[in-house]
Design a protein around this motif. Structure first.
Motif, PDB file in Angstrom:
ATOM      1  N   GLN A 147     -16.775  33.377  15.753  1.00 37.47           N
ATOM      2  CA  GLN A 147     -17.538  32.893  14.624  1.00 37.47           C
ATOM      3  C   GLN A 147     -16.448  32.593  13.410  1.00 37.47           C
ATOM      4  O   GLN A 147     -16.654  31.820  12.636  1.00 37.47           O
ATOM      5  CB  GLN A 147     -18.569  33.822  14.328  1.00 37.47           C
ATOM      6  CG  GLN A 147     -19.764  34.067  15.029  1.00 37.47           C
ATOM      7  CD  GLN A 147     -20.725  32.565  14.844  1.00 37.47           C
ATOM      8  OE1 GLN A 147     -20.317  31.756  15.379  1.00 37.47           O
ATOM      9  NE2 GLN A 147     -21.387  32.694  13.868  1.00 37.47           N
ATOM     10  N   ARG A 148     -15.521  33.562  13.544  1.00 36.11           N
ATOM     11  CA  ARG A 148     -14.317  33.508  12.510  1.00 36.11           C
ATOM     12  C   ARG A 148     -13.491  32.212  12.732  1.00 36.11           C
ATOM     13  O   ARG A 148     -13.557  31.525  11.754  1.00 36.11           O
ATOM     14  CB  ARG A 148     -13.562  34.462  12.490  1.00 36.11           C
ATOM     15  CG  ARG A 148     -14.079  35.891  11.876  1.00 36.11           C
ATOM     16  CD  ARG A 148     -13.200  37.050  12.003  1.00 36.11           C
ATOM     17  NE  ARG A 148     -13.530  38.226  11.777  1.00 36.11           N
ATOM     18  CZ  ARG A 148     -13.324  39.353  11.045  1.00 36.11           C
ATOM     19  NH1 ARG A 148     -12.028  38.867  10.495  1.00 36.11           N
ATOM     20  NH2 ARG A 148     -13.505  40.348  10.813  1.00 36.11           N
ATOM     21  N   ILE A 149     -13.426  31.947  13.865  1.00 39.61           N
ATOM     22  CA  ILE A 149     -12.627  30.410  14.152  1.00 39.61           C
ATOM     23  C   ILE A 149     -13.409  29.337  13.637  1.00 39.61           C
ATOM     24  O   ILE A 149     -13.186  28.481  12.917  1.00 39.61           O
ATOM     25  CB  ILE A 149     -12.128  30.264  15.645  1.00 39.61           C
ATOM     26  CG1 ILE A 149     -10.739  31.044  15.654  1.00 39.61           C
ATOM     27  CG2 ILE A 149     -11.818  28.845  15.755  1.00 39.61           C
ATOM     28  CD1 ILE A 149      -9.488  30.682  14.943  1.00 39.61           C
ATOM     29  N   GLY A 150     -14.904  29.447  13.865  1.00 38.65           N
ATOM     30  CA  GLY A 150     -15.898  28.496  13.610  1.00 38.65           C
ATOM     31  C   GLY A 150     -15.850  28.267  11.932  1.00 38.65           C
ATOM     32  O   GLY A 150     -15.952  27.123  11.308  1.00 38.65           O
ATOM     33  N   LEU A 151     -15.725  29.557  11.300  1.00 40.80           N
ATOM     34  CA  LEU A 151     -15.858  29.403   9.857  1.00 40.80           C
ATOM     35  C   LEU A 151     -14.622  28.880   9.210  1.00 40.80           C
ATOM     36  O   LEU A 151     -14.654  27.866   8.422  1.00 40.80           O
ATOM     37  CB  LEU A 151     -15.966  30.980   9.250  1.00 40.80           C
ATOM     38  CG  LEU A 151     -16.190  30.955   7.587  1.00 40.80           C
ATOM     39  CD1 LEU A 151     -17.169  30.289   7.166  1.00 40.80           C
ATOM     40  CD2 LEU A 151     -16.148  32.425   7.387  1.00 40.80           C
ATOM     41  N   ALA A 152     -13.314  29.218   9.849  1.00 42.23           N
ATOM     42  CA  ALA A 152     -12.121  28.464   9.518  1.00 42.23           C
ATOM     43  C   ALA A 152     -12.265  26.982   9.819  1.00 42.23           C
ATOM     44  O   ALA A 152     -11.492  26.171   8.744  1.00 42.23           O
ATOM     45  CB  ALA A 152     -11.169  29.128  10.303  1.00 42.23           C
ATOM     46  N   GLN A 153     -12.692  26.811  10.850  1.00 45.64           N
ATOM     47  CA  GLN A 153     -13.039  25.268  10.980  1.00 45.64           C
ATOM     48  C   GLN A 153     -13.880  24.740   9.841  1.00 45.64           C
ATOM     49  O   GLN A 153     -13.698  23.309   9.669  1.00 45.64           O
ATOM     50  CB  GLN A 153     -13.614  25.122  12.423  1.00 45.64           C
ATOM     51  CG  GLN A 153     -14.169  23.415  12.562  1.00 45.64           C
ATOM     52  CD  GLN A 153     -15.470  23.345  12.135  1.00 45.64           C
ATOM     53  OE1 GLN A 153     -15.756  22.308  11.430  1.00 45.64           O
ATOM     54  NE2 GLN A 153     -16.461  24.256  12.268  1.00 45.64           N
ATOM     55  N   ALA A 154     -14.703  25.097   9.405  1.00 46.82           N
ATOM     56  CA  ALA A 154     -15.558  24.760   8.369  1.00 46.82           C
ATOM     57  C   ALA A 154     -14.978  24.697   6.870  1.00 46.82           C
ATOM     58  O   ALA A 154     -15.158  23.835   6.029  1.00 46.82           O
ATOM     59  CB  ALA A 154     -16.865  25.746   8.301  1.00 46.82           C
ATOM     60  N   LEU A 155     -13.822  25.659   6.850  1.00 46.24           N
ATOM     61  CA  LEU A 155     -13.119  25.708   5.697  1.00 46.24           C
ATOM     62  C   LEU A 155     -12.008  24.651   5.638  1.00 46.24           C
ATOM     63  O   LEU A 155     -11.257  24.640   4.512  1.00 46.24           O
ATOM     64  CB  LEU A 155     -12.533  26.964   5.483  1.00 46.24           C
ATOM     65  CG  LEU A 155     -13.717  28.180   5.205  1.00 46.24           C
ATOM     66  CD1 LEU A 155     -13.036  29.581   5.236  1.00 46.24           C
ATOM     67  CD2 LEU A 155     -14.002  27.958   3.530  1.00 46.24           C
TER      68      LEU A 155
END
Length: 197
Positions: A147-155
């Motif tokens: 989930q954190r990598i997904g959030l990093a991708q969104a950022l």
């Protein structure tokens, strides 16, 4: 504060090939999301949350109503798209890739290259607390790390708006709190968050 997302009378009907069986997924939605706020978009399953998000992202088209993002009606413009980060529910990334490889791929989709891309990858990994695992294969990541990598991708493109679909689903209580803390820090930095749950 200025309005960054606004819909008026937004509707979506999925037409059926059988007469009288059309699905009214969304009826006349008016919403207004202001810059720098965390906007919770809540509702039960089947209430039209994901349909709304898909329309905001330009993935599907409304049957009726209007959408305005960052003052633009043309939500498919490069300016609008670059300023929206999206974390889908249950985002899937190939297990054979490393965290930094995922971010490099998405950064390149946004037109980032070279030193700028490398700098941005480092920044977002720090922001979501994943710098320590950037070279680890995704198959070794926990659900919270994914989930954190997904959030990093969104950022990665440094967007003004983040649209997050069920960002804490399936996380244990500690990982949920950590995710909420990250989201609060992003809001404090001036990001606008629309969170579906």
């Amino acid at each position: 504060m200025s309005v960054v997302i606004e819909t008026k009378g937004l509707s979506k009907i999925y037409e059926s090939s059988f007469r009288g069986q059309d699905v009214h997924a969304l009826k006349g939605l008016d919403l207004s999301v202001r810059a720098g706020e965390i906007f919770a978009y809540l509702g039960p399953n089947g209430s039209g949350k994901t349909t709304t998000i898909k329309m905001l992202l330009g993935l599907i088209f409304p049957t009726g109503g209007t959408i305005e993002i960052l003052g633009q009606r043309d939500i498919a413009s490069a300016k609008v798209r670059r300023n929206i980060g999206y974390l889908p529910e249950g985002a899937y990334y190939p297990d054979f890739l490393r965290g930094e490889e995922i971010l490099r791929y998405y950064g390149q989709l946004y037109g980032l290259r070279g030193a700028e891309l490398t700098r941005r990858i480092g920044e977002v990994l720090e922001e979501v607390g994943m710098a320590h695992a950037q070279r680890r294969l995704l198959r070794g990541y926990s659900k919270g790390m994914r989930q954190r990598i997904g959030l990093a991708q969104a950022l990665i493109s440094d967007p003004q708006i983040l649209i997050l679909d069920e960002p804490t689903t399936g996380l244990d209580p500690i990982a949920r709190k950590e995710m909420r803390d990250i989201l609060a820090r992003l809001r404090d930095r001036g990001k606008t968050l629309m969170i579906s749950s």
